[in-house]
Write a protein that holds these residues in place. Structure first.
Motif, PDB file in Angstrom:
ATOM      1  N   GLU A 246       0.755  -1.192  -0.174  1.00 12.60           N
ATOM      2  CA  GLU A 246      -0.078  -0.058   0.056  1.00 12.60           C
ATOM      3  C   GLU A 246       0.855   1.358   0.136  1.00 12.60           C
ATOM      4  N   ARG A 247       0.291   2.346   0.008  1.00  9.21           N
ATOM      5  CA  ARG A 247       1.043   3.510  -0.120  1.00  9.21           C
ATOM      6  C   ARG A 247       2.122   3.804   1.047  1.00  9.21           C
ATOM      7  N   HIS A 248       3.236   3.898   0.695  1.00 11.37           N
ATOM      8  CA  HIS A 248       4.602   4.008   1.625  1.00 11.37           C
ATOM      9  C   HIS A 248       5.007   2.718   2.438  1.00 11.37           C
ATOM     10  N   PHE A 249       4.472   1.722   1.922  1.00 10.73           N
ATOM     11  CA  PHE A 249       4.988   0.424   2.108  1.00 10.73           C
ATOM     12  C   PHE A 249       6.413   0.126   1.947  1.00 10.73           C
ATOM     13  N   PRO A 250       7.508  -0.054   2.768  1.00  8.71           N
ATOM     14  CA  PRO A 250       8.686  -0.258   2.475  1.00  8.71           C
ATOM     15  C   PRO A 250       9.379  -1.375   1.723  1.00  8.71           C
ATOM     16  N   ILE A 251      10.091  -1.175   0.693  1.00  5.43           N
ATOM     17  CA  ILE A 251      10.432  -2.544  -0.262  1.00  5.43           C
ATOM     18  C   ILE A 251      11.930  -1.967  -0.606  1.00  5.43           C
ATOM     19  N   ILE A 252      12.738  -2.969  -0.200  1.00  4.37           N
ATOM     20  CA  ILE A 252      14.218  -2.771  -0.530  1.00  4.37           C
ATOM     21  C   ILE A 252      14.623  -3.908  -1.562  1.00  4.37           C
ATOM     22  N   LEU A 253      15.112  -3.487  -2.602  1.00  3.82           N
ATOM     23  CA  LEU A 253      15.308  -4.141  -3.850  1.00  3.82           C
ATOM     24  C   LEU A 253      17.091  -4.331  -4.124  1.00  3.82           C
ATOM     25  N   PHE A 254      17.408  -5.323  -4.219  1.00  3.76           N
ATOM     26  CA  PHE A 254      18.733  -5.582  -5.016  1.00  3.76           C
ATOM     27  C   PHE A 254      18.491  -5.567  -6.828  1.00  3.76           C
ATOM     28  N   ALA A 255      19.260  -4.622  -7.311  1.00  2.58           N
ATOM     29  CA  ALA A 255      19.042  -4.453  -8.590  1.00  2.58           C
ATOM     30  C   ALA A 255      20.420  -4.160  -9.480  1.00  2.58           C
ATOM     31  N   PRO A 256      21.090  -5.257  -9.519  1.00  2.00           N
ATOM     32  CA  PRO A 256      22.375  -5.202 -10.247  1.00  2.00           C
ATOM     33  C   PRO A 256      22.218  -5.324 -11.792  1.00  2.00           C
ATOM     34  N   PRO A 257      22.956  -5.011 -12.584  1.00  2.00           N
ATOM     35  CA  PRO A 257      22.765  -5.267 -14.175  1.00  2.00           C
ATOM     36  C   PRO A 257      22.708  -6.639 -14.378  1.00  2.00           C
ATOM     37  N   GLY A 258      22.156  -7.109 -15.659  1.00  2.00           N
ATOM     38  CA  GLY A 258      22.158  -8.474 -15.926  1.00  2.00           C
ATOM     39  C   GLY A 258      20.959  -9.021 -16.312  1.00  2.00           C
ATOM     40  N   VAL A 259      20.816 -10.446 -16.363  1.00  2.00           N
ATOM     41  CA  VAL A 259      19.356 -10.924 -16.831  1.00  2.00           C
ATOM     42  C   VAL A 259      18.295 -10.699 -16.124  1.00  2.00           C
ATOM     43  N   THR A 260      18.435 -10.498 -14.664  1.00  2.13           N
ATOM     44  CA  THR A 260      17.292 -10.360 -13.643  1.00  2.13           C
ATOM     45  C   THR A 260      16.872  -8.885 -13.835  1.00  2.13           C
ATOM     46  N   LEU A 261      17.487  -8.022 -14.378  1.00  2.00           N
ATOM     47  CA  LEU A 261      17.160  -6.319 -14.156  1.00  2.00           C
ATOM     48  C   LEU A 261      15.795  -6.279 -14.969  1.00  2.00           C
ATOM     49  N   PRO A 262      15.632  -6.929 -16.349  1.00  2.00           N
ATOM     50  CA  PRO A 262      14.081  -6.437 -16.779  1.00  2.00           C
ATOM     51  C   PRO A 262      13.077  -6.891 -15.870  1.00  2.00           C
ATOM     52  N   GLY A 263      13.089  -7.982 -14.971  1.00  2.00           N
ATOM     53  CA  GLY A 263      12.121  -8.470 -14.279  1.00  2.00           C
ATOM     54  C   GLY A 263      12.044  -7.522 -12.980  1.00  2.00           C
ATOM     55  N   VAL A 264      13.076  -6.923 -12.400  1.00  2.00           N
ATOM     56  CA  VAL A 264      13.150  -6.053 -11.435  1.00  2.00           C
ATOM     57  C   VAL A 264      12.563  -4.658 -11.730  1.00  2.00           C
ATOM     58  N   MET A 265      12.923  -4.177 -13.112  1.00  7.07           N
ATOM     59  CA  MET A 265      12.103  -3.163 -13.803  1.00  7.07           C
ATOM     60  C   MET A 265      10.892  -2.834 -13.683  1.00  7.07           C
ATOM     61  N   SER A 266      10.150  -4.191 -14.351  1.00  8.09           N
ATOM     62  CA  SER A 266       8.779  -4.447 -14.257  1.00  8.09           C
ATOM     63  C   SER A 266       8.050  -4.307 -12.968  1.00  8.09           C
ATOM     64  N   LEU A 267       8.621  -4.844 -11.947  1.00  7.67           N
ATOM     65  CA  LEU A 267       8.323  -4.866 -10.597  1.00  7.67           C
ATOM     66  C   LEU A 267       8.264  -3.317 -10.025  1.00  7.67           C
ATOM     67  N   LEU A 268       9.319  -2.684 -10.331  1.00  7.52           N
ATOM     68  CA  LEU A 268       9.414  -1.322  -9.851  1.00  7.52           C
ATOM     69  C   LEU A 268       8.357  -0.341 -10.548  1.00  7.52           C
ATOM     70  N   GLU A 269       8.027  -0.471 -11.805  1.00  7.55           N
ATOM     71  CA  GLU A 269       6.999   0.188 -12.218  1.00  7.55           C
ATOM     72  C   GLU A 269       5.707  -0.237 -11.864  1.00  7.55           C
ATOM     73  N   ARG A 270       5.459  -1.116 -11.280  1.00  5.92           N
ATOM     74  CA  ARG A 270       4.023  -1.622 -10.928  1.00  5.92           C
ATOM     75  C   ARG A 270       4.125  -0.885  -9.186  1.00  5.92           C
ATOM     76  N   LEU A 271       5.217  -1.124  -8.549  1.00  8.08           N
ATOM     77  CA  LEU A 271       5.432  -0.561  -7.202  1.00  8.08           C
ATOM     78  C   LEU A 271       5.184   1.095  -7.180  1.00  8.08           C
ATOM     79  N   ARG A 272       5.546   1.662  -8.277  1.00  3.41           N
ATOM     80  CA  ARG A 272       5.389   2.856  -8.464  1.00  3.41           C
ATOM     81  C   ARG A 272       4.065   3.451  -8.461  1.00  3.41           C
TER      82      ARG A 272
END
Length: 342
Positions: A246-272
């Motif tokens: 919900e609004r202001h819920f804290p989420i910490i993400l490890f987002a290094p470069p590489g093959v997992t980055l597109p999935g993290v980006m998709s999640l971040l867009e939804r979290l935004r």
């Protein structure tokens, strides 16, 4: 805890220097033995390091890796067929009774057994066929830091020793310097923790080679800050857990470069869209722009070398947040350095 976090560049470099020749001999022996299964057995932070080892070893060697369920051996007394298996026990102290019992039973079942520990005179070293040691000195803090990264470093070395000569090298010798650079981010982390003093729960996200770091940072937040911290891969988080945000819920993400980055980006867009409070440890400008806050890592770090340097800001965050909350990270309630379970 903070002192031992600072000791990591030296500890990692010493581990590489002292264990390299032994690891190379061990790798040659295990290749000739034609190992076709690796089983890890560990608890706590060591279990998180083993989770990293699982990803790295499977990716680099093609050998299936399983995380052991100790109760299969200790409570149910099962006898497994392990003639072509390598069973690796991972323990800071080398005194975990369940870990050592699994190692002893696995050896009886035909496995070659390997111990990874910080204590050269521990019980574990007398049970296993071979031992790899961390060389960071005794760890005093209840919350493991330098032994977690030391165990990860030994998995880098072992993974490289088990591969054929045609596989490109990992250049893990560069990691101590990257860790030193990560430690220089402490002023940034100190400024950040003031915003999270009243945090009571959060989610930590990582995937692939960073998945273990999500587990490890969540554990550090629970044991030093008493924050209820759940951990997920970025893929799993879409399958149900997203509903807690919900609004202001804290989420910490490890987002290094590489093959997992597109999935993290998709999640971040939804979290935004959900207006979550997101803090990313990343080298990627695009990730930082999607997040509420970020800790920027060196851009030249690739996804294979990122896991150890990336956990360092997380360790600093947990230790400094505990202090900001008025807690002593070196004396977490109800915990001791050696935990004995069966």
């Amino acid at each position: 805890m903070l002192q031992e976090i600072e000791e990591q560049p030296r500890a990692l470099a010493e581990t590489i220097r002292e264990e390299r020749a032994k690891v190379e001999r061990l790798g040659k022996f295990l290749r000739e033995r034609d190992i076709d299964l690796i089983i890890m057995v560990a608890r706590g932070s060591s279990d998180n390091a083993a989770l990293f080892g699982r990803y790295l070893m499977e990716i680099r060697t093609g050998i299936p890796v399983s995380l052991s369920a100790p109760s299969v051996y200790t409570l149910y007394g099962a006898r497994l067929k392990l003639d072509r298996a390598l069973v690796i026990g991972v323990s800071q102290s080398g005194e975990g009774e369940d870990i050592n019992r699994v190692l002893a039973r696995a050896r009886e079942c035909g496995a070659f057994t390997l111990g990874i520990t910080n204590e050269p005179t521990s019980t574990m070293t007398r049970i296993v066929d071979e031992t790899l040691l961390m060389h960071g000195g005794r760890e005093q803090s209840v919350a493991a830091t330098k032994t977690y990264t030391g165990q990860m470093m030994l998995f880098y070395m072992l993974a490289e020793a088990l591969t054929d000569g045609a596989t490109p090298k990992l250049d893990f010798e560069k990691i101590p310097e990257y860790v030193a650079r990560a430690l220089a981010l402490r002023p940034i982390v100190e400024e950040l923790v003031a915003r999270y003093v009243f945090m009571e729960n959060c989610v930590v996200v990582g995937r692939g080679l960073s998945y273990a770091n999500a587990y490890e940072l969540a554990l550090k937040l629970m044991e030093t800050c008493y924050v209820v911290a759940e951990r997920f891969s970025s893929a799993d988080f879409f399958h149900g857990p997203l509903a807690i945000v919900e609004r202001h819920f804290p989420i910490i993400l490890f987002a290094p470069p590489g093959v997992t980055l597109p999935g993290v980006m998709s999640l971040l867009e939804r979290l935004r869209e959900l207006r979550a409070d997101t803090l990313a440890i990343t080298s990627e400008r695009a990730v930082a722009e999607l997040c509420t806050r970020s800790i920027r890592m060196p851009e030249e770090l690739n996804e294979f070398l990122a896991p150890i340097p990336y956990i360092v800001p997380g360790q600093l965050f947990a230790a400094l947040l505990a202090e900001a909350k008025g807690l002593d990270p070196d004396k977490p309630r109800s915990l001791s350095k050696v935990t004995r379970t069966l």
